[in-house]
Design a protein around this motif. Structure first.
Motif, PDB file in Angstrom:
ATOM      1  N   ASP A  81       0.830  -1.207   0.000  1.00  0.00           N
ATOM      2  CA  ASP A  81       0.000   0.000   0.000  1.00  0.00           C
ATOM      3  C   ASP A  81       0.864   1.257   0.000  1.00  0.00           C
ATOM      4  N   VAL A  82       1.886   1.281   0.862  1.00  0.00           N
ATOM      5  CA  VAL A  82       2.762   2.450   0.926  1.00  0.00           C
ATOM      6  C   VAL A  82       3.528   2.609  -0.385  1.00  0.00           C
ATOM      7  N   GLN A  83       4.068   1.520  -0.888  1.00  0.00           N
ATOM      8  CA  GLN A  83       4.818   1.595  -2.142  1.00  0.00           C
ATOM      9  C   GLN A  83       3.919   2.028  -3.300  1.00  0.00           C
ATOM     10  N   SER A  84       2.669   1.602  -3.280  1.00  0.00           N
ATOM     11  CA  SER A  84       1.732   2.018  -4.332  1.00  0.00           C
ATOM     12  C   SER A  84       1.509   3.522  -4.280  1.00  0.00           C
ATOM     13  N   PRO A  95     -11.427   2.174  -2.202  1.00  0.00           N
ATOM     14  CA  PRO A  95     -10.100   1.880  -2.772  1.00  0.00           C
ATOM     15  C   PRO A  95      -9.959   0.417  -3.134  1.00  0.00           C
ATOM     16  N   TYR A  96      -9.332   0.172  -4.250  1.00  0.00           N
ATOM     17  CA  TYR A  96      -9.091  -1.202  -4.695  1.00  0.00           C
ATOM     18  C   TYR A  96      -8.300  -1.940  -3.622  1.00  0.00           C
ATOM     19  N   ASP A  97      -8.818  -3.056  -3.175  1.00  0.00           N
ATOM     20  CA  ASP A  97      -8.249  -3.771  -2.031  1.00  0.00           C
ATOM     21  C   ASP A  97      -7.290  -4.853  -2.522  1.00  0.00           C
ATOM     22  N   PRO A  98      -5.985  -4.677  -2.304  1.00  0.00           N
ATOM     23  CA  PRO A  98      -5.049  -5.726  -2.722  1.00  0.00           C
ATOM     24  C   PRO A  98      -5.365  -7.057  -2.034  1.00  0.00           C
ATOM     25  N   GLN A  99      -5.423  -8.123  -2.812  1.00  0.00           N
ATOM     26  CA  GLN A  99      -5.754  -9.440  -2.283  1.00  0.00           C
ATOM     27  C   GLN A  99      -4.631 -10.419  -2.595  1.00  0.00           C
ATOM     28  N   TYR A 100      -4.461 -11.402  -1.700  1.00  0.00           N
ATOM     29  CA  TYR A 100      -3.489 -12.466  -1.925  1.00  0.00           C
ATOM     30  C   TYR A 100      -4.125 -13.539  -2.802  1.00  0.00           C
ATOM     31  N   THR A 101      -3.429 -13.893  -3.875  1.00  0.00           N
ATOM     32  CA  THR A 101      -3.955 -14.874  -4.816  1.00  0.00           C
ATOM     33  C   THR A 101      -2.833 -15.769  -5.329  1.00  0.00           C
ATOM     34  N   LEU A 102      -3.228 -16.920  -5.813  1.00  0.00           N
ATOM     35  CA  LEU A 102      -2.317 -17.801  -6.537  1.00  0.00           C
ATOM     36  C   LEU A 102      -2.423 -17.433  -8.009  1.00  0.00           C
ATOM     37  N   MET A 103      -1.312 -17.022  -8.587  1.00  0.00           N
ATOM     38  CA  MET A 103      -1.364 -16.436  -9.922  1.00  0.00           C
ATOM     39  C   MET A 103      -0.082 -16.756 -10.687  1.00  0.00           C
ATOM     40  N   VAL A 104      -0.232 -16.964 -11.995  1.00  0.00           N
ATOM     41  CA  VAL A 104       0.913 -17.083 -12.896  1.00  0.00           C
ATOM     42  C   VAL A 104       1.180 -15.699 -13.465  1.00  0.00           C
ATOM     43  N   LEU A 105       2.313 -15.117 -13.100  1.00  0.00           N
ATOM     44  CA  LEU A 105       2.621 -13.759 -13.540  1.00  0.00           C
ATOM     45  C   LEU A 105       3.037 -13.739 -15.007  1.00  0.00           C
ATOM     46  N   SER A 136      -1.569  -8.078  -5.192  1.00  0.00           N
ATOM     47  CA  SER A 136      -1.480  -7.185  -6.342  1.00  0.00           C
ATOM     48  C   SER A 136      -2.457  -6.027  -6.192  1.00  0.00           C
ATOM     49  N   THR A 137      -2.170  -4.962  -6.932  1.00  0.00           N
ATOM     50  CA  THR A 137      -3.042  -3.797  -6.969  1.00  0.00           C
ATOM     51  C   THR A 137      -2.948  -3.166  -8.347  1.00  0.00           C
ATOM     52  N   LEU A 138      -3.817  -2.171  -8.597  1.00  0.00           N
ATOM     53  CA  LEU A 138      -3.939  -1.587  -9.921  1.00  0.00           C
ATOM     54  C   LEU A 138      -3.837  -0.066  -9.848  1.00  0.00           C
ATOM     55  N   PHE A 139      -3.345   0.519 -10.933  1.00  0.00           N
ATOM     56  CA  PHE A 139      -3.267   1.976 -11.060  1.00  0.00           C
ATOM     57  C   PHE A 139      -4.080   2.424 -12.269  1.00  0.00           C
ATOM     58  N   VAL A 140      -4.653   3.610 -12.151  1.00  0.00           N
ATOM     59  CA  VAL A 140      -5.321   4.254 -13.285  1.00  0.00           C
ATOM     60  C   VAL A 140      -4.720   5.649 -13.442  1.00  0.00           C
ATOM     61  N   PRO A 141      -4.761   6.236 -14.646  1.00  0.00           N
ATOM     62  CA  PRO A 141      -4.264   7.610 -14.793  1.00  0.00           C
ATOM     63  C   PRO A 141      -5.087   8.568 -13.930  1.00  0.00           C
ATOM     64  N   GLN A 142      -4.439   9.581 -13.399  1.00  0.00           N
ATOM     65  CA  GLN A 142      -5.149  10.535 -12.552  1.00  0.00           C
ATOM     66  C   GLN A 142      -6.259  11.206 -13.351  1.00  0.00           C
ATOM     67  N   GLY A 143      -7.472  11.175 -12.770  1.00  0.00           N
ATOM     68  CA  GLY A 143      -8.614  11.788 -13.429  1.00  0.00           C
ATOM     69  C   GLY A 143      -9.285  10.912 -14.457  1.00  0.00           C
ATOM     70  N   ARG A 144      -8.790   9.672 -14.656  1.00  0.00           N
ATOM     71  CA  ARG A 144      -9.390   8.760 -15.627  1.00  0.00           C
ATOM     72  C   ARG A 144      -9.561   7.397 -14.986  1.00  0.00           C
ATOM     73  N   GLN A 145     -10.207   6.472 -15.723  1.00  0.00           N
ATOM     74  CA  GLN A 145     -10.515   5.173 -15.139  1.00  0.00           C
ATOM     75  C   GLN A 145      -9.987   3.992 -15.946  1.00  0.00           C
ATOM     76  N   ASN A 146      -9.313   4.240 -17.069  1.00  0.00           N
ATOM     77  CA  ASN A 146      -8.720   3.119 -17.788  1.00  0.00           C
ATOM     78  C   ASN A 146      -7.480   2.628 -17.044  1.00  0.00           C
ATOM     79  N   LEU A 147      -7.102   1.409 -17.296  1.00  0.00           N
ATOM     80  CA  LEU A 147      -6.004   0.783 -16.561  1.00  0.00           C
ATOM     81  C   LEU A 147      -4.660   1.333 -17.033  1.00  0.00           C
ATOM     82  N   ALA A 148      -3.823   1.757 -16.068  1.00  0.00           N
ATOM     83  CA  ALA A 148      -2.498   2.285 -16.400  1.00  0.00           C
ATOM     84  C   ALA A 148      -1.405   1.276 -16.121  1.00  0.00           C
ATOM     85  N   SER A 149      -1.533   0.551 -15.002  1.00  0.00           N
ATOM     86  CA  SER A 149      -0.450  -0.353 -14.627  1.00  0.00           C
ATOM     87  C   SER A 149      -0.969  -1.408 -13.654  1.00  0.00           C
ATOM     88  N   PHE A 150      -0.229  -2.482 -13.586  1.00  0.00           N
ATOM     89  CA  PHE A 150      -0.564  -3.626 -12.740  1.00  0.00           C
ATOM     90  C   PHE A 150       0.669  -3.930 -11.892  1.00  0.00           C
TER      91      PHE A 150
END
Length: 921
Positions: free
Chosen positions: A668-671, A706-716, A727-741
């Motif tokens: 959360d802090v790093q995000s 706020p998008y809640d980071p969850q622990y999951t079993l995942m193939v990166l 994991s958590t997600l980012f969107v551009p400021q002021g917009r809602q499309n996905l910017a980064s994972f």
């Protein structure tokens, strides 16, 4: 009559003195008892030397400060006392009034009391943790990294600078205190008087006060000398408040000049005081103030306005680059692996792997499970479930996601009448009992969590897909995740037994506490806890053991108060008992060139490391601290100071080590840091045109959270082996499309690992809120939601999972129904989206099938939709086979035939792969 009055007065003085002495003894006694009980507690953990080390440093700092203050106050007052020699007091004997010199004994006692007051005041004013900072100064080493401005190792800023600044501040306050005492003393004796419209000062007083003024100016000079180093910890640039061009080229030279001028002015003031010439001292002080105003305030403002602002990017470019570099390093982001995700829409290969990836995700969240556990599994009103831990355990050589919660005691739920014995003595009411667990990625036919650990006593039902080794041989929870009352454990033939029914062993079947022992020790414990029942209760025996600090965080904080403990502990089942794991952090504000960030529960910090993994046995209370980051210089300093407190991570038992994970708090802090400091290019950072925001999602209400980071079993992406990630997600400021994972994981070999994938801006991949908007706008789905709501049910959506599958990203979200009152949420649908379409079916496989076969919102064949989606193809002839395979898999799941369920899913995957293949011309 006069004699009687005098005797009464003497008696009153005696009573007052006795009362004050009693208050002093009570204060000292309570303080001494608290220390004694703390020593007993540390001794029960075999960590007495940790207590003494901390106590010596903390109380040593207070005694040192008090001793210096007392000694200087004595010396200062002795100089003032010379002017008392001409001070006379009036005494009356009957009608005769005479004047006599103030007795020397009065002067000595006055000096002694004033020195004692100064010593006590400064000792108590020493900030908490000052001793530990001194300890770090002696035990801290170099970071091995130098900042590029002043060329100092980072260890100087973290370990040395805070202590030097504290000493200078302490010195200034002490000098001002001594000056105030001196002025008051000289004014009382007439050495300082107002005469003829001006202040007249005796020579001795003038020299004395001149020395104090010179010393104050000398300390001000030291403050200016250290100011450039402090400036690197918090710059004044117009670019996001970083250390900038004006700071280096105007403020630092100004501070250095002011340090030199302060020393010169101190010498001038001292010379003028000795020679009786106040004019040079006044001129020096006025010049220092004027030059300080011009050099520290006016000149940097002119440089900023006329040199920097017209050419800001050019002037600040290198400073931006260093700010980004050091801020990332301060928050552990320097080794983050960053890459660009080559995004594409799902193809046949993606669909064939999608179901397997999606079915590994946890369906449940804390908000959807806690109501169920509290209503169905608490069993008694004095039990409570506080948290849900989502973890992974091994089943058949493969990890499976598990939801686990511990049944802890709630003293407020003990049935009336509530007695002291029930609160503190009875095993039934002082300890929680067992845990509940289920497969977090599965749903029963009724829409509930499939449970394999439940009931009282714990019923562990093994079966296909159920993790091994989760039976609880010792289910008692003496140490929990919430504050608890102290407990007195008195073993008997009926209570505090081992699993075989034999008398339990301290440190194995229940905690090893403080033995009550003698009447004096019992008295001390009763005084410490303000409870006379410890003395009077017949059930409290010499062999009884008192256990307190029964909260995991309180227990670890008592051992290591210098660690930041922001997360709730999470439980794991290992070797037949509950073991709590707690994340410990080291932090510092003094990290140069890094931008400080506010973190929950603490002051702004610029350096943060998850360096400690603490474990606490819920049965015995055994508390151990393990070094998770041996490269952290701050923890290395603490480890040198407390060599017996920390252990190597290799010493942690394998059963517990398997459950270590990347801290969600750290993510959360790093995000938060990455929302600005992901921008590598100084030009982009300067304009902040690529700034991110943290994504949001819907939950049990219609308001985004706020998008809640969850622990999951995942193939990166780019890997073939499954990982346990958060994991958590980012969107551009002021917009809602996905910017980064952003995803993070913990591994035994590498420790914490962080991965960031940037999404191509030109593809406009939809973010969580856009997916949820698609759900609400879908006519079929919105109609179904409306029908449920009209029927008196609440519609909750679970966590919206994003899952990378090959070069594509899929979303999955469970849909829950819950009653308006006493809600027990049940899964009724699964939402799946490929970013362009959304499907909702009663089963996850059904939703994947609907998307893969192209029957959801399919545009005309070969035509792209307005959103730029690839063509969707009509359902092929094999759709009946897919539906049949799905029905066979679901029927096997309802029977508990997990092997048949797996065969059905494998058959379905093969069909999905064919369905996802476009028809050939």
């Amino acid at each position: 009559m006069f004699e009687r009055f005098r005797h009464t007065l003497k008696g009153g003085r005696f009573l007052l003195g006795g009362f004050l002495l009693l208050l002093f003894l009570l204060f000292v006694g309570r303080w001494g008892v608290a220390i004694y009980v703390d020593l007993l507690w540390f001794a029960s953990l075999e960590l007495t030397e940790v207590y003494w080390t901390r106590a010596l440093w903390e109380w040593g700092a207070r005694l040192l400060a008090g001793g210096i203050a007392g000694a200087l106050t004595w010396v200062n007052f002795r100089a003032v006392a010379r002017s008392f020699q001409g001070l006379q007091v009036r005494r009356k004997f009957g009608d005769l009034e005479i004047q006599e010199q103030l007795p020397e004994a009065y002067i000595r006692w006055g000096m002694l009391l004033t020195a004692a007051f100064g010593a006590f005041w400064f000792a108590t004013a020493v900030p908490q943790g000052s001793g530990l900072r001194g300890m770090l100064l002696l035990n801290g080493g170099a970071f091995g990294i130098e900042e590029p401005i002043l060329g100092q190792d980072l260890g100087f800023y973290v370990f040395v600078l805070p202590v030097l600044q504290t000493i200078v501040t302490f010195g200034l306050v002490l000098v001002l205190f001594l000056a105030a005492l001196a002025i008051a003393g000289y004014a009382a004796t007439g050495a300082i008087v107002w005469s003829g419209g001006r202040v007249v000062v005796a020579r001795a007083a003038r020299v004395h006060l001149g020395m104090l003024a010179s010393l104050a100016l000398l300390l001000v000079g030291f403050r200016f000398y250290f100011a450039p180093f402090d400036l690197l910890l918090g710059g004044t640039s117009g670019v996001q408040g970083i250390f900038g061009y004006t700071d280096e080229n105007a403020r630092i030279p100004a501070y250095r000049m002011m340090a030199f001028l302060s020393l010169v002015t101190a010498a001038v003031v001292f010379w003028g005081a000795r020679k009786g010439r106040l004019l040079p001292a006044g001129i020096g002080g006025a010049a220092l103030a004027l030059v300080g105003l011009a050099a520290v305030e006016v000149y940097p403002s002119l440089v900023q306005r006329f040199e920097v602002q017209p050419n800001e990017l050019d002037r600040e470019r290198e400073y931006i680059r260093e700010a980004v570099r050091f801020t990332r390093a301060g928050f552990g982001l320097e080794e983050m692996a960053r890459s660009r995700l080559g995004y594409s829409f799902p193809d046949s290969e993606s669909w064939s792997a999608s179901l397997e990836r999606l079915e590994r995700l946890p369906v449940w969240t804390m908000g959807t499970l806690l109501p169920t556990f509290r209503q169905l599994e608490a069993r008694f009103q004095y039990y409570e479930f506080h948290e849900i831990a989502f973890d992974r355990y091994e089943s058949g050589g493969r990890l499976v996601p598990v939801a686990l919660s511990v049944r802890e005691i709630d003293p407020g739920g003990i049935p009336a009448p509530v007695s002291w014995q029930n609160l503190h003595l009875r095993e039934r009411y002082i300890a929680g009992f067992g845990a509940v667990a289920g497969l977090a990625h599965r749903v029963t036919e009724e829409g509930r969590l499939p449970m394999f650990l439940t009931a009282i006593p714990p019923d562990y039902r093994q079966g296909e897909g159920v993790p091994e080794g989760m039976a609880l041989a010792r289910p008692w929870i003496f140490i929990g995740s919430r504050p608890q009352l102290y407990a007195v454990i008195t073993p008997s033939e009926e209570s505090f037994l081992d699993p075989s029914g034999a008398p339990g062993v301290p440190g194995v079947d229940y905690p090893r506490g403080i033995a009550m022992g003698s009447i004096l020790r019992t008295l001390a414990l009763a005084w410490r806890f303000q409870d006379a029942n410890l003395l009077l209760a017949s059930e409290v025996e010499a062999g009884s053991q008192l256990v307190f600090r029964r909260d995991v965080q309180e227990r670890v904080r008592a051992l290591a108060p210098f660690l930041h403990l922001p997360e709730a502990p999470y439980p794991v089942i290992a070797e037949g008992r509950i073991v709590w794991i707690l994340e410990g952090f080291t932090l510092s504000r003094s990290y140069p060139l890094a931008q400080a960030h506010e973190i929950p529960g603490e002051r702004p910090v610029a350096y943060l490391r998850n360096s400690v993994k603490a474990t606490v046995d819920a049965v015995t209370g055994e508390t151990r601290l393990y070094v998770a980051d041996p490269n952290d210089p701050v923890l290395a300093a603490y480890r040198r100071a407390f060599p017996t407190l920390f252990r190597d991570l290799a010493e942690l038992s394998e059963d517990v080590a398997e459950h270590l994970r990347y801290s969600r708090y750290l993510l959360d802090v790093q995000s938060t840091v990455l929302t600005r400091f992901h921008q590598d290019d100084p030009a982009v950072f300067h304009g902040q045109q690529d700034r991110w925001s943290l994504a949001t999602e819907l939950s049990s209400t219609e308001e985004p959270v706020p998008y809640d980071p969850q622990y999951t079993l995942m193939v990166l992406p780019g890997e073939e082996v499954e990982s346990y990630v958060v994991s958590t997600l980012f969107v551009p400021q002021g917009r809602q499309n996905l910017a980064s994972f952003l995803a993070a994981r913990w591994s035994e070999a590498a420790g914490g690992e962080l991965f960031l994938w940037d999404l191509p801006a030109e593809d406009q991949v939809r973010g969580p809120r856009q997916i949820e908007a698609m759900v609400e706008q879908d006519p079929v789905i919105s109609q179904q939601f409306s029908l449920w709501r009209q029927g008196g049910s609440q519609v909750w959506t679970g966590h919206l999972h994003l899952v990378p599958v090959g070069r594509t990203l899929l979303y999955m979200e469970p849909v829950f129904l819950a009653a308006d009152a006493d809600a027990i949420p049940e899964v009724r649908r699964f939402l799946v989206s490929d970013g362009d379409r959304v499907a909702m079916e009663p089963t996850l496989a059904g939703s994947v099938l609907a998307l893969a076969s192209g029957i959801v919102g399919a545009p005309a064949e070969g035509i792209r939709s307005d959103e730029g989606a690839p063509p969707s193809f009509p359902m092929a002839a094999t759709s009946e086979e897919a539906l049949a395979a799905l029905e066979r898999a679901e029927a096997a799941a309802r029977r508990g035939d997990w092997e048949g369920y797996g065969r059905g899913l494998e058959e379905l995957r093969q069909i999905l792969a064919r369905l996802g293949t476009p028809p050939q011309p």
